[in-house]
Design a protein around this motif. Structure first.
Motif, short mmCIF file in Angstrom:
data_model
loop_
_atom_site.label_atom_id
_atom_site.label_comp_id
_atom_site.label_asym_id
_atom_site.label_seq_id
_atom_site.Cartn_x
_atom_site.Cartn_y
_atom_site.Cartn_z
N VAL A 111 32.42 39.09 44.84
CA VAL A 111 33.78 38.77 44.42
C VAL A 111 33.90 39.19 42.96
O VAL A 111 33.19 38.65 42.10
CB VAL A 111 34.09 37.26 44.55
CG1 VAL A 111 35.55 37.00 44.17
CG2 VAL A 111 33.81 36.78 45.96
N VAL A 112 34.73 40.19 42.70
CA VAL A 112 34.91 40.68 41.33
C VAL A 112 35.89 39.76 40.61
O VAL A 112 37.01 39.55 41.07
CB VAL A 112 35.42 42.13 41.33
CG1 VAL A 112 35.68 42.61 39.90
CG2 VAL A 112 34.43 43.05 42.03
N ARG A 113 35.46 39.19 39.48
CA ARG A 113 36.32 38.25 38.75
C ARG A 113 36.71 38.78 37.37
O ARG A 113 37.48 38.16 36.65
CB ARG A 113 35.60 36.90 38.63
CG ARG A 113 35.31 36.30 39.99
CD ARG A 113 34.65 34.95 39.91
NE ARG A 113 34.26 34.48 41.23
CZ ARG A 113 35.09 33.89 42.09
NH1 ARG A 113 36.35 33.69 41.76
NH2 ARG A 113 34.66 33.51 43.27
N GLN A 114 36.14 39.92 36.99
CA GLN A 114 36.55 40.58 35.76
C GLN A 114 36.60 42.07 36.05
O GLN A 114 35.64 42.65 36.54
CB GLN A 114 35.54 40.30 34.64
CG GLN A 114 35.93 40.96 33.32
CD GLN A 114 34.87 40.77 32.24
OE1 GLN A 114 33.69 40.65 32.52
NE2 GLN A 114 35.30 40.76 31.01
N SER A 115 37.75 42.68 35.78
CA SER A 115 37.90 44.10 36.08
C SER A 115 38.79 44.74 35.04
O SER A 115 39.05 44.17 33.98
CB SER A 115 38.48 44.26 37.49
OG SER A 115 38.45 45.63 37.89
N ILE A 116 39.27 45.95 35.35
CA ILE A 116 40.19 46.63 34.45
C ILE A 116 41.62 46.24 34.83
O ILE A 116 41.85 45.74 35.94
CB ILE A 116 39.99 48.16 34.51
CG1 ILE A 116 40.14 48.68 35.94
CG2 ILE A 116 38.62 48.52 33.95
CD1 ILE A 116 40.10 50.18 36.04
N PHE A 120 43.52 46.41 38.32
CA PHE A 120 43.16 45.59 39.48
C PHE A 120 43.31 44.12 39.15
O PHE A 120 42.73 43.64 38.19
CB PHE A 120 41.72 45.88 39.91
CG PHE A 120 41.53 47.28 40.41
CD1 PHE A 120 41.81 47.61 41.74
CD2 PHE A 120 41.10 48.29 39.56
CE1 PHE A 120 41.66 48.90 42.20
CE2 PHE A 120 40.94 49.59 40.02
CZ PHE A 120 41.22 49.90 41.34
N TYR A 131 39.02 39.84 43.49
CA TYR A 131 39.07 40.55 44.76
C TYR A 131 37.65 40.72 45.28
O TYR A 131 36.69 40.68 44.51
CB TYR A 131 39.77 41.91 44.65
CG TYR A 131 39.24 42.86 43.59
CD1 TYR A 131 38.23 43.78 43.88
CD2 TYR A 131 39.75 42.83 42.29
CE1 TYR A 131 37.76 44.65 42.90
CE2 TYR A 131 39.27 43.70 41.31
CZ TYR A 131 38.28 44.61 41.62
OH TYR A 131 37.81 45.47 40.66
N LEU A 169 34.76 42.89 47.02
CA LEU A 169 34.36 44.29 47.12
C LEU A 169 33.12 44.33 48.01
O LEU A 169 32.26 43.45 47.92
CB LEU A 169 34.02 44.78 45.71
CG LEU A 169 34.08 46.25 45.36
CD1 LEU A 169 35.47 46.83 45.64
CD2 LEU A 169 33.73 46.43 43.89
N GLN A 216 37.60 47.30 49.20
CA GLN A 216 37.92 45.89 49.06
C GLN A 216 37.95 45.25 50.45
O GLN A 216 38.19 45.93 51.45
CB GLN A 216 39.26 45.72 48.35
CG GLN A 216 39.20 46.17 46.90
CD GLN A 216 40.43 45.77 46.11
OE1 GLN A 216 41.22 44.91 46.51
NE2 GLN A 216 40.62 46.41 44.96
N PHE A 237 48.41 49.93 48.65
CA PHE A 237 47.31 49.83 47.68
C PHE A 237 47.77 50.47 46.37
O PHE A 237 47.63 51.66 46.15
CB PHE A 237 46.08 50.55 48.24
CG PHE A 237 44.79 50.14 47.57
CD1 PHE A 237 44.03 49.11 48.08
CD2 PHE A 237 44.35 50.79 46.42
CE1 PHE A 237 42.84 48.73 47.47
CE2 PHE A 237 43.16 50.42 45.80
CZ PHE A 237 42.41 49.38 46.33
#
Lengths: 380, 138
Positions: free
Chosen positions: B68-73, B76, B80, B82, B96, B118
């Motif tokens: 689970v990505v909790r810090q991104s650019i 996004f 979310y 991945l 995703q 998307f």
């Protein structure tokens, strides 16, 4: 063919340098390396300068800053292996007989270029669906936990160890010891990885002066450490899906270095490895053949990777503790190796260390195991 | 764009979308040795043949790993999920994951390709991309 010797090393403090830039930091590291070598800077015949986000001709800016113009100079970009690649190129210039005194510099002012999670290049299909570097390593951690039964608490022992080493390193980004609870309670970045599992956004530079046998006879200072091997590989294209819990790229790069140095992994006394994330340290040391696959978290638990343990890993604090200024990282690893092998590492000194290994691995591109991997072996 | 709301593929070289809302991830098959690659390649990494054809991959695969990505650019919105899905042709593709809570995901679960809105292009027009969803829920 001549041997290559590291005669002088220099390194800025790693951390946030709001009043400086990659040029100033690189110049400071260079001047310290020259002073450490005890040579006239005019003896330097060529330069290789590793950096990632610093823009065009940063290397020329650095040498202009210190009054050295006219040298052949190559700027080197290989993601997180940029600085290590610069050292390899410098060593090749000496082994080829082209130069006798060469400088390799790694520099990065990362805080002014970027914040948050590093991502692959936007052109990459994986970047297009939201890949981040922490996300990719988090997926590898998840898979490793599934395959080998590593617990989240065991993984936390790696940042605890590396930040404990960094607390003893005056040049490190982080100077505070942490506990397993601190790791587990830090902000979630990409499950299961948390903030303390991640290397920070760091500014910093390092430089090394390399010499041939001929130059050593004339200018050696009696404190040189031999660079017995410096190898570089790119990841192979996957012809079928391969394990993400083992690193053939790291092993192949290391095997070539071990063969060149005439040693095996069992001869290594300590290593600086590319712990961009806690799980990465596990994958690196197992890929290097220093620990059996699926065994490292338990070895850390037993204290084997501590300074004073059987095989200390990242005595400098590593990328997690010392910091990770992309271009600067690989050169700083070699600075640590040299200081350890000279016996100049102070409270972090590994007693009797004779052979040290530095490993970098950088970059992500779809369908290949890894982008750029380097291994350096230094022998006292 | 079409009546079904399926717009332009966010990466036409990698994802083919059809007006009926179906689509496939695209890659290369080596006519000489049969190896498959994602994305499309110019030559085969197995045998270096340049006799490659573009093929559409299966729409069902097995989840290799996830996070689970909790810090991104900024492009996004977090969080979310991945994951990497292994497809029968022998390719592993990142995407995703939707339609399941993170706590219910298990490595090895069957996933299907889902064609979905998307993001947008530079002018703000909606694009069509893909996510993976657990097979049970479809």
């Amino acid at each position: 063919m001549t041997d290559v010797h590291v005669v002088g090393v220099g390194m800025t403090r790693f951390g946030k340098h709001p009043d400086s830039d990659a040029t100033d930091l690189g110049a400071a590291a260079f001047l310290e390396a020259i002073a450490d070598a005890g040579i006239d800077p005019r003896l330097v015949e060529s330069a290789y300068v590793g950096h990632v986000f610093q823009g065009m001709v940063t290397g020329q800016r650095i040498l202009a800053q210190v009054g050295l113009a006219g040298l052949p100079l190559s700027n080197v970009e290989n993601a997180c292996s940029s600085g290590a690649t610069a050292i390899r190129e410098a060593s090749l210039a000496i082994r080829a007989g082209e130069n006798d005194v060469v400088v390799a510099i790694g520099t990065e002012h990362l805080t002014s270029k970027f914040a948050g999670a590093l991502t692959p290049d936007p052109s990459d299909p994986e970047a297009a669906v939201g890949a981040t570097m922490p996300g990719v390593y988090a997926m590898r951690a998840r898979r490793y936990m599934e395959e080998f039964g590593m617990t989240r608490e065991q993984l936390a022992l790696i940042p605890v160890k590396n930040k404990s080493n960094a607390a003893q390193n005056p040049l490190a980004h982080f100077r505070k010891e942490i506990t397993v609870e601190d790791v587990l309670e830090s902000r979630a970045i990409a499950d299961p990885l948390r903030l303390h599992d991640c290397s920070p956004v760091t500014d910093g530079s390092a430089a090394v002066i390399l010499m041939s046998d001929t130059a050593m006879k004339k200018y050696g200072n009696g404190r040189a450490i031999r660079l017995a091997a410096s190898t570089l590989r790119s990841g192979s294209v996957d012809v079928e899906p391969t394990s993400m819990t083992y690193e053939p790229l790291t092993w192949l790069t290391a095997k070539e270095a071990y063969d060149k140095a005439g040693i095996g992994p069992e001869d290594v006394d300590f290593a600086e490895v590319h712990d961009c994330f806690s799980i990465a340290e596990v994958l690196r040391v197992e890929g290097l053949g220093l620990f059996e696959q699926g065994s490292y978290p338990w070895a850390v638990e037993r204290g084997e990777a501590n300074i004073g343990g059987r095989l200390p890993i990242n005595p400098s604090g590593g990328l997690i503790g010392k910091g990770h200024p992309l271009g600067g990282t690989g050169v700083a690893q070699v600075v640590e190796l040299v200081r350890q092998l000279r016996g100049e590492a102070g409270v972090r000194q590994i007693e009797g260390a004779r052979i040290g290994v530095a490993h970098c691995r950088g970059g992500k591109a779809v369908g290949i195991e890894g982008a750029a991997c380097t291994v350096q072996i230094l022998v006292r | 764009m079409s009546g079904s709301g399926v717009g332009v593929s966010f990466r036409p070289g990698e994802l083919e979308v059809r007006p009926d809302g179906t689509g496939n991830l695209l890659g290369s098959r080596c006519r000489a040795c049969g190896a498959h690659f994602f994305p499309v390649r110019e030559a085969c990494a197995g045998c270096l043949s340049q006799d490659l054809e573009t093929v559409a991959f299966s729409t069902e695969g097995i989840l290799y790993t996830y996070t689970v990505v909790r810090q991104s650019i900024p492009a996004f919105e977090v969080p979310y999920i991945l994951g990497y899905v292994d497809f029968p042709e022998g390719v592993r593709i990142m995407g995703q994951i939707a339609g399941i809570e993170p706590g219910d995901i298990t490595i090895g679960m069957p996933m299907v390709l889902s064609i979905e809105p998307f993001g947008t292009d530079d002018d703000g027009n909606p694009l069509t991309g893909y996510r993976f969803r657990p097979r049970e829920t479809n």
